[in-house]
Design an enzyme around this catalytic site. Sequence first.
Site, PDB file in Angstrom:
ATOM      1  CB  CYS A 181      -0.671   0.027   1.006  1.00  0.00           C
ATOM      2  SG  CYS A 181      -2.065   0.937   0.831  1.00  0.00           S
TER       3      CYS A 181
ATOM      4  CB  CYS B  79      -1.828   4.786   3.480  1.00  0.00           C
ATOM      5  SG  CYS B  79      -1.728   3.117   4.480  1.00  0.00           S
TER       6      CYS B  79
ATOM      7  CB  CYS C 148      -4.697   3.790  -0.035  1.00  0.00           C
ATOM      8  SG  CYS C 148      -5.041   3.357   1.666  1.00  0.00           S
TER       9      CYS C 148
ATOM     10  CE  LYS D  91      -7.689  -1.551   4.556  1.00  0.00           C
ATOM     11  NZ  LYS D  91      -6.356  -1.189   3.809  1.00  0.00           N
TER      12      LYS D  91
ATOM     13  CD  GLU E 127     -14.518  -4.381  -3.720  1.00  0.00           C
ATOM     14  OE1 GLU E 127     -13.411  -4.853  -4.401  1.00  0.00           O
ATOM     15  OE2 GLU E 127     -14.633  -3.018  -3.741  1.00  0.00           O
TER      16      GLU E 127
ATOM     17  CE  LYS F 122      -7.103  -3.942   7.957  1.00  0.00           C
ATOM     18  NZ  LYS F 122      -5.926  -3.205   7.383  1.00  0.00           N
TER      19      LYS F 122
ATOM     20  CB  SER G  68      -5.040  -1.793  15.403  1.00  0.00           C
ATOM     21  OG  SER G  68      -5.777  -1.054  14.710  1.00  0.00           O
TER      22      SER G  68
END
Length: 328
Positions: free
Chosen positions: A116, A118, A126, A195, A234, A249, A275
């Site tokens: 990525c 980002c 991103c 995601k 997706e 995710k 996280s």
Amino acid sequence: MGPRRLRFSEGVRRLVAEVELSSRHLVWPLFVKEGGEKEEIPSMPGVFRHPLKDLPALGEEALKAGLGGVILFGVLPDSEKDPLGQGAYHPEGIVQRAIRILKRHHPELLVIADTCLCEYTDHGHCGVVREGRLGVYVDNEESLALLAKTALSQAEAGADLVAPSAMMDGQVRAIREALDKGGFGQVPILSYAVKYASSFYGPFREAAASAPRFGDRAGYQMDPKGGLWDALQEAHLDDLEGADLLMVKPGLPYLDVLAELKRRFTKPLAAYQVSGEYAMLKAAALAGYLDERRAVLESLYALRRAGAQVILTYYAPQASGWLRESHR
């Protein structure tokens, strides 16, 4: 007694258990920086930004724990970021160097590179940011070329898998073509296929210093209010474009999506216990509100039961130890 007979003793429960969880199912996310000492992330107690010098020891820890592998995220100071995220694809970029260190010391360790921009752009998005009639936007087509360049540089450094997470349309196809043309046709793609634009990423953005400087990522990440059609679309596109593994995710908030993908696709599935999920479990455990070991393992079993063959989790080393203790 009915079903209770099969729950009465530990031996019988073990005999009829259907869901298996072992260290090999777990992948450990690592935040890597240039130098200095390791720094604990305030919102994620027990998780650190690690300097390059610590990687040999971390690789050894992952191998001793029997983990499925590690996934690398680069951390750059703001002064080294730029609009095009050149640190993502520079041959001497932080992740490229980290890969080479790990593979040199532990060639048998499975190393995954997050693909990525980002963490490396000064705007925190991103992809490549442009301004048009409707305002500022991320240019999908320009971003594809840089993501493909990033994946190729990671493969050249020795990554065993690349994991595109930018949610640009066509990113898997662009990366697959770049890897094949570059002589890395054997490198699999672990696609962040499903995601969501999730509030559960907050601690990660602190850890990787990757929060958007303006706006948000709802224009390219998925809407949590979207129906199953969006997730299936997706995943289907990434499947057709050449993804070798498909990821959902975050993990726990989207168990329904994960289970539906398991019914519909024949490729291995991954889930990311992100996280925010880690931070909630850790905070509740530190406050004494729940038994950390039991709660974490229960959450990981839930992901396995829903269909994940691979689980990315910051609890990987601890969970591995708990699993070994329970099998003694």
